[in-house]
Motif scaffolding. Structure first.
Motif, mmCIF file in Angstrom:
data_model
loop_
_atom_site.group_PDB
_atom_site.id
_atom_site.type_symbol
_atom_site.label_atom_id
_atom_site.label_comp_id
_atom_site.label_asym_id
_atom_site.label_seq_id
_atom_site.Cartn_x
_atom_site.Cartn_y
_atom_site.Cartn_z
ATOM 1 N N LYS A 82 10.688 -66.786 -5.001
ATOM 2 C CA LYS A 82 10.621 -67.591 -3.785
ATOM 3 C C LYS A 82 10.332 -66.715 -2.570
ATOM 4 O O LYS A 82 9.485 -67.045 -1.725
ATOM 5 C CB LYS A 82 11.928 -68.361 -3.575
ATOM 6 C CG LYS A 82 12.129 -69.518 -4.537
ATOM 7 C CD LYS A 82 13.417 -70.265 -4.233
ATOM 8 C CE LYS A 82 13.575 -71.501 -5.117
ATOM 9 N NZ LYS A 82 14.825 -72.246 -4.806
ATOM 10 N N TYR A 134 6.715 -65.600 -2.422
ATOM 11 C CA TYR A 134 5.790 -66.645 -1.966
ATOM 12 C C TYR A 134 5.891 -66.852 -0.459
ATOM 13 O O TYR A 134 4.872 -66.997 0.224
ATOM 14 C CB TYR A 134 6.053 -67.960 -2.698
ATOM 15 C CG TYR A 134 5.027 -69.010 -2.351
ATOM 16 C CD1 TYR A 134 3.718 -68.901 -2.806
ATOM 17 C CD2 TYR A 134 5.354 -70.093 -1.541
ATOM 18 C CE1 TYR A 134 2.763 -69.852 -2.476
ATOM 19 C CE2 TYR A 134 4.403 -71.042 -1.207
ATOM 20 C CZ TYR A 134 3.106 -70.918 -1.673
ATOM 21 O OH TYR A 134 2.168 -71.843 -1.329
ATOM 22 N N LEU A 135 7.109 -66.833 0.053
ATOM 23 C CA LEU A 135 7.271 -66.975 1.503
ATOM 24 C C LEU A 135 6.569 -65.835 2.237
ATOM 25 O O LEU A 135 6.052 -66.015 3.344
ATOM 26 C CB LEU A 135 8.749 -67.034 1.871
ATOM 27 C CG LEU A 135 9.515 -68.254 1.347
ATOM 28 C CD1 LEU A 135 10.979 -68.189 1.766
ATOM 29 C CD2 LEU A 135 8.885 -69.556 1.837
ATOM 30 N N LEU A 160 3.042 -66.808 2.636
ATOM 31 C CA LEU A 160 2.890 -67.779 3.717
ATOM 32 C C LEU A 160 3.003 -67.103 5.075
ATOM 33 O O LEU A 160 2.301 -67.485 6.020
ATOM 34 C CB LEU A 160 3.931 -68.884 3.582
ATOM 35 C CG LEU A 160 3.866 -69.738 2.310
ATOM 36 C CD1 LEU A 160 4.864 -70.890 2.406
ATOM 37 C CD2 LEU A 160 2.463 -70.256 2.046
ATOM 38 N N ASP A 161 3.869 -66.111 5.188
ATOM 39 C CA ASP A 161 3.953 -65.347 6.433
ATOM 40 C C ASP A 161 2.604 -64.710 6.756
ATOM 41 O O ASP A 161 2.145 -64.725 7.906
ATOM 42 C CB ASP A 161 5.016 -64.248 6.327
ATOM 43 C CG ASP A 161 6.435 -64.785 6.298
ATOM 44 O OD1 ASP A 161 6.641 -65.961 6.682
ATOM 45 O OD2 ASP A 161 7.340 -64.036 5.879
ATOM 46 N N PHE A 166 8.453 -76.327 -4.906
ATOM 47 C CA PHE A 166 8.775 -75.355 -3.864
ATOM 48 C C PHE A 166 7.518 -74.910 -3.125
ATOM 49 O O PHE A 166 7.504 -74.821 -1.888
ATOM 50 C CB PHE A 166 9.478 -74.146 -4.493
ATOM 51 C CG PHE A 166 9.781 -73.029 -3.534
ATOM 52 C CD1 PHE A 166 10.909 -73.087 -2.730
ATOM 53 C CD2 PHE A 166 8.945 -71.923 -3.436
ATOM 54 C CE1 PHE A 166 11.198 -72.050 -1.843
ATOM 55 C CE2 PHE A 166 9.224 -70.887 -2.562
ATOM 56 C CZ PHE A 166 10.359 -70.949 -1.761
ATOM 57 N N GLU A 206 6.296 -77.732 -0.784
ATOM 58 C CA GLU A 206 7.215 -77.983 0.330
ATOM 59 C C GLU A 206 7.161 -76.869 1.366
ATOM 60 O O GLU A 206 7.090 -77.133 2.576
ATOM 61 C CB GLU A 206 8.639 -78.137 -0.206
ATOM 62 C CG GLU A 206 9.667 -78.415 0.883
ATOM 63 C CD GLU A 206 11.079 -78.553 0.354
ATOM 64 O OE1 GLU A 206 11.986 -78.844 1.152
ATOM 65 O OE2 GLU A 206 11.284 -78.362 -0.862
ATOM 66 N N GLU A 207 7.205 -75.630 0.907
ATOM 67 C CA GLU A 207 7.214 -74.513 1.854
ATOM 68 C C GLU A 207 5.869 -74.359 2.564
ATOM 69 O O GLU A 207 5.833 -73.988 3.744
ATOM 70 C CB GLU A 207 7.581 -73.216 1.141
ATOM 71 C CG GLU A 207 9.015 -73.190 0.634
ATOM 72 C CD GLU A 207 10.040 -73.331 1.754
ATOM 73 O OE1 GLU A 207 9.797 -72.785 2.858
ATOM 74 O OE2 GLU A 207 11.073 -73.994 1.538
ATOM 75 N N SER A 208 4.783 -74.646 1.873
ATOM 76 C CA SER A 208 3.471 -74.591 2.526
ATOM 77 C C SER A 208 3.383 -75.632 3.625
ATOM 78 O O SER A 208 2.899 -75.357 4.733
ATOM 79 C CB SER A 208 2.361 -74.811 1.495
ATOM 80 O OG SER A 208 2.394 -73.830 0.484
ATOM 81 N N LYS A 250 5.832 -76.918 5.301
ATOM 82 C CA LYS A 250 6.689 -76.554 6.443
ATOM 83 C C LYS A 250 5.917 -75.712 7.451
ATOM 84 O O LYS A 250 6.173 -75.786 8.657
ATOM 85 C CB LYS A 250 7.913 -75.776 5.955
ATOM 86 C CG LYS A 250 8.973 -76.616 5.286
ATOM 87 C CD LYS A 250 10.149 -75.746 4.851
ATOM 88 C CE LYS A 250 11.216 -76.557 4.143
ATOM 89 N NZ LYS A 250 12.337 -75.690 3.669
ATOM 90 N N ARG A 251 4.970 -74.902 6.965
ATOM 91 C CA ARG A 251 4.142 -74.068 7.847
ATOM 92 C C ARG A 251 2.881 -74.817 8.296
ATOM 93 O O ARG A 251 2.028 -74.238 8.954
ATOM 94 C CB ARG A 251 3.703 -72.792 7.116
ATOM 95 C CG ARG A 251 4.766 -72.061 6.307
ATOM 96 C CD ARG A 251 5.821 -71.420 7.157
ATOM 97 N NE ARG A 251 6.757 -70.633 6.329
ATOM 98 C CZ ARG A 251 6.721 -69.313 6.188
ATOM 99 N NH1 ARG A 251 5.782 -68.613 6.797
ATOM 100 N NH2 ARG A 251 7.609 -68.675 5.445
#
Length: 551
Positions: free
Chosen positions: A80, A83-84, A87-88, A136, A139-141, A143-144
């Motif tokens: 996780k 992957y974040l 995205l950063d 995941f 969802e996280e993509s 959020k950005r």
């Protein structure tokens, strides 16, 4: 090309020189944010709309998840976090999408009822990783406020050793290929280096099965796009032939030419997938990233001025037909060559050819960029120029059909060899950009947001707003919002919103009526004017909110 004309490479150099010198070239564009028909001039260095993404490859753990994460004591947390981190990076580069490989070898990064868990999650084929990675990732993509394109490989079943290679018994115990060995073939033949398994595209049951398996992700997850790369029939290996004699004899559908039949097999896949995607979720985009040469002009008058391998012939991919028939929403040709005197495949010759193919269609053109070659001496001296990639993006500006870029791959983007990533990001991605709209996708009108507060706080300026009639009656639903900021407190000309010069952020909408965002870059003591617009899930934009000032 006539000898009296400037060569493609020479033309590219001239264009690059003109664009690089002095004030950036400006182009006319009609502003739609204000609802005005005024024609505005825009800065091509800060386009309002441009697709920007990187491929995040999972096969053989190229980008994500890392092989090291498989044995970490906190594997899930590590994967996780990795992957974040990607995205950063995407956010730092002002990207607005990610293209993530979630079905690399007829397996799944989600609990699929059709296919086994991917070995690239745990290191063991078919082993349950203990979580739902695709849920995941999406969802996280989001959020950005990054679009999530699910990268799926239709027919590849295994990779060479240490993968399963050509050995069916090494696949996961529940793998469909083990249950239907007549669905697969090994290529090159078993026992030859590099041999691996493929689903046979000529078997109708195979095509139906892979479509069903891939559609499971479309139906169950909030993805924004389905993405295929260039793996259809296998790339040729030596003189070995694809072993489909019996398949052709049984399923030829009246074709007498096997090459035409193979292309039709892939055409059926593309046409049927597009139909099924749009029937399930009309807003989900379908795109492909083919090898950069369709056909050479010497083989077909409609082909490009190149002499390299032809995807039409070697992998049975008639990508030009997919565009002309409207079976895809976007195309990302892999133009992994440099600008210059390279007759096999000159970037400067291929960009205008692809631009011509999409002209007058609903298919959008993005260019696949070879970040992996930048700074690697193995690919020749041209790729040792730190400006090669940024020159590609500058050349693209000369062709209005080019609406974005996708970079291969994430680890190479992050490596930033020669500082090449920093250079093209500074010169082309200095401001955020909205994803280009697609007129063929469904949309409904959005009202302008109502900004209810602009307040200075310790961390910056906080904006609050709400969206009138959000998803009610004839009005569309706002998925995200764009924030524009101008220095000073006063009237803002409508044309100032026509490019990305003053776009400071796009933010995902949240549950509840009130939306908010903090401008952490706002300087204390500086007066600002803000406008907010609403965006639906396919990036259609509302009129701008009335201006709000902070002093």
């Amino acid at each position: 090309m006539k000898a009296t004309r400037l060569s493609a490479a020479g033309l590219a150099v001239a264009l690059l020189g003109a664009l690089a010198a002095g004030t950036p070239a400006r182009a006319a564009e009609t502003d739609t944010t204000t609802g005005s028909s005024t024609t505005c001039t825009t800065d091509p260095a800060t386009p309002k709309r441009q697709f920007r993404a990187m491929w995040i490859a999972s096969v053989t753990n190229i980008d994500w998840p890392s092989a090291a994460s498989q044995t970490a004591p906190d594997r899930i947390a590590k994967q996780k976090a990795e992957y974040l981190g990607w995205l950063d990076l995407a956010q730092r580069l002002n990207h607005n999408a990610v293209v993530v490989q979630v079905r690399p070898t007829a397996d799944a990064f989600w609990p699929s009822p059709y296919e086994p868990w991917s070995e690239y999650l745990t290191g063991v084929r078919g082993q349950d990783p203990g979580w739902d990675p695709l849920a995941f990732l999406v969802e996280e993509s989001h959020k950005r406020n990054l679009e999530f394109h699910a990268w799926l490989n239709p027919y590849r079943v295994s990779m060479p050793a240490p993968g399963a290679g050509a050995d069916l018994s090494k696949l996961a115990p529940n793998h469909p290929a083990r249950q239907h060995p007549d669905w697969v073939f090994a290529y090159p033949p078993a026992g030859v280096a590099g041999s691996r398994l493929y689903y046979n595209p000529g078997v109708p049951e195979v095509r139906e099965f892979v479509e069903t398996a891939m559609m499971d992700a479309v139906k169950r997850y909030d993805i924004d796009g389905v993405h295929f790369d260039d793996y259809f029939y296998p790339y040729p290996s030596g003189t070995y032939q694809v072993p489909d004699d019996a398949t052709f004899a049984q399923y030829n559908r009246g074709f007498t030419d096997r090459a035409d039949w193979r292309r039709d097999n892939i055409n059926l896949l593309m046409q049927e997938m597009n139909t099924k995607i749009k029937a399930a979720k009309p807003w989900v985009k379908f795109g492909a990233s083919p090898f950069g040469i369709w056909r050479n002009k010497s083989a077909d008058p409609a082909g490009s001025d190149t002499t390299g391998s032809q995807s039409y012939d070697i992998i049975s991919a008639d990508t030009r037909k997919w565009i002309k028939e409207g079976w895809i929403d976007y195309v990302v040709p892999q133009l992994y060559w440099y600008i210059g005197q390279y007759p096999a495949a000159d970037y400067a010759r291929l960009v205008p050819w692809w631009a011509e193919q999409v002209r007058g269609t609903d298919v959008q053109l993005y260019i696949g960029q070879a970040d992996y070659k930048s700074g690697d001496p193995a690919y020749g001296t041209d790729w040792m120029d730190p400006r090669e990639l940024t020159d590609h993006l500058t050349l693209n500006r000369s062709y209005p059909e080019v609406l974005g870029n996708v970079h291969f791959s994430a680890v190479q983007v992050r490596a930033n060899r020669l500082g090449a990533t920093d250079i093209y990001a500074a010169e082309h991605y200095s401001r955020p950009a909205l994803v280009p709209t697609m007129s063929q996708l469904p949309s409904r009108r959005l009202l302008a947001p109502v900004v209810t507060g602009v307040d200075r706080q310790a961390e910056g300026v906080q904006l609050t707003w709400h969206q009138p009639a959000n998803g009610k009656g004839p009005f569309g639903t706002a998925t995200s919002y764009a924030i524009y900021r101008f220095d000073g407190a006063g009237h803002v000309d409508g044309c100032a919103l026509a490019d990305g010069s003053h776009l400071v952020a796009t933010v995902r909408g949240t549950e509840g009526a009130t939306q908010s965002w903090v401008d952490t870059d706002a300087q204390a003591g500086q007066a600002y004017t803000y406008h907010v617009t609403a965006l639906d899930r396919v990036w259609n934009e509302s009129p701008a909110s009335p201006a709000r000032f902070v002093r």
